[in-house]
Write an enzyme that holds these catalytic residues in place. Structure first.
Site, mmCIF file in Angstrom:
data_model
loop_
_atom_site.group_PDB
_atom_site.id
_atom_site.type_symbol
_atom_site.label_atom_id
_atom_site.label_comp_id
_atom_site.label_asym_id
_atom_site.label_seq_id
_atom_site.Cartn_x
_atom_site.Cartn_y
_atom_site.Cartn_z
ATOM 1 N N LYS A 66 -2.147 11.214 -4.080
ATOM 2 C CA LYS A 66 -3.509 10.833 -4.483
ATOM 3 C C LYS A 66 -4.269 11.955 -5.190
ATOM 4 O O LYS A 66 -5.117 11.693 -6.027
ATOM 5 C CB LYS A 66 -4.322 10.372 -3.260
ATOM 6 C CG LYS A 66 -3.908 9.012 -2.735
ATOM 7 C CD LYS A 66 -4.836 8.552 -1.638
ATOM 8 C CE LYS A 66 -4.333 7.266 -1.018
ATOM 9 N NZ LYS A 66 -5.288 6.688 -0.068
ATOM 10 N N ASP A 102 -10.724 3.374 -1.978
ATOM 11 C CA ASP A 102 -10.567 3.477 -0.512
ATOM 12 C C ASP A 102 -11.923 3.415 0.197
ATOM 13 O O ASP A 102 -12.114 2.650 1.143
ATOM 14 C CB ASP A 102 -9.860 4.778 -0.135
ATOM 15 C CG ASP A 102 -8.375 4.749 -0.445
ATOM 16 O OD1 ASP A 102 -7.775 3.665 -0.369
ATOM 17 O OD2 ASP A 102 -7.821 5.817 -0.747
#
Ligand code: ATR
Length: 280
Positions: A66, A102
């Protein structure tokens, strides 16, 4: 032309994303195949370059890529630059845009699945890893009243609190873990996670917690964690990790397609897959 999307991570064999994203594309009648792309660090750059081809809608990105994926992208959208992590890549005519859904998925999950609006609320965040980071920035953007940060390693909590405070959010660090006085308590540690080092344990107790507080665990394997069980036993409302997973995926789906995500079909596919795992 069948278009492609997929999840980039290592390992990705246990990812639920192919299950519920596949269900979403099918439900919407879109000719898109969503695949699991197991990608080592050495193969990451090549994998990301391949996404510039018109047949790719984009990708999801998960552990451990990420952060390291960021220099491989052309532009960062939403809060991804501030968070320092990307979980969604969108291919727009050969240019790659990075987003982070997220934290926003977490906020939407609380609103839609627990009828809990974080605006004006006092939130306690347990943990200071990547997951806590995304959630903390999204909470700040959603105008919470305050965020208390607790972490096993206090220096990490202090660093995250300082980063979020720079955005103007009222934050403090917590050294003695006490759940009193919060409207929402969120477990972003791996404590209680299936296969983790602290399986079967809860990171805190709820003896002093407000009975009206909401307890949220971002772990979804198992569905009912020791943290959630302890919160329920103390009379608190609870929310497990599956809604956050689904809504981060739903927001990614909407970035790729411009089509409203069929959230119910995504939940159903994910729940069936988890049920199948439990039977095995
Ligand atoms: P993620 O990206 O999923 O958040 P991570 O960056 O490895 O993963 O973070 C895991 C979090 O769980 C951290 O906050 C970690 O605490 P440390 O910063 O002290 O390592 C926390 N954690 C893991 N095991 C723990 C345990 N046994 N007790 C308390 N916290 C724990």
């Amino acid at each position: 032309m069948t278009r492609l999307a997929g999840i980039i991570g290592h390992p990705v064999a246990h990812s639920l994303s192919p299950v519920f994203q596949g269900a979403a594309f099918a439900q919407c009648g879109l000719d898109v195949r969503y695949e699991a792309w197991d990608t080592t660090a050495d193969a990451l750059a090549g994998r990301v370059v391949s996404l510039r081809d018109p047949k790719y809608l984009g990708a999801n990105v998960t552990i451990p890529h990420k952060e390291t994926v960021i220099p491989l992208l052309d532009e960062l959208g939403g809060q991804s630059a501030r968070v320092g992590a990307v979980n969604t890549i969108v291919n727009r005519e050969g240019r790659l845009y990075g987003f982070n859904t997220d934290g926003s998925g977490f906020v939407v999950a609380l609103r839609n699945e627990a009828q809990f609006d974080v605006a004006g609320k006092a939130v306690l965040l347990l943990g200071a890893g990547g997951a806590a980071r995304g959630i903390a920035f999204a909470l700040a953007e959603a105008r919470v009243a305050s965020i208390g940060f607790w972490n096993r390693t206090p220096e990490r909590a202090a660093r995250l609190a300082a980063d979020v405070a720079r955005d103007g959010a009222p934050v403090h660090t917590v050294s003695n873990l006490d759940t009193a006085g919060y409207d929402c308590i969120v477990n972003c540690t791996s404590v209680g996670m299936h296969g983790g080092g602290a399986e079967g344990q809860a990171p805190c107790d709820f003896a002093a917690a407000r009975p009206t507080a909401l307890a949220v665990d971002i772990v979804y394997r198992p569905e009912e964690t020791p943290f959630l069980r302890a919160a329920s036993a103390a009379g608190l409302a609870t929310l497990g990790g599956l809604p956050m997973l689904i809504y981060q995926g739903a927001l990614a789906f909407e970035l790729w397609t411009g089509v409203r995500a069929p959230v119910e079909a995504m939940f159903e596919a994910a729940r069936n897959a988890l049920k199948g795992e439990r039977r095995r």
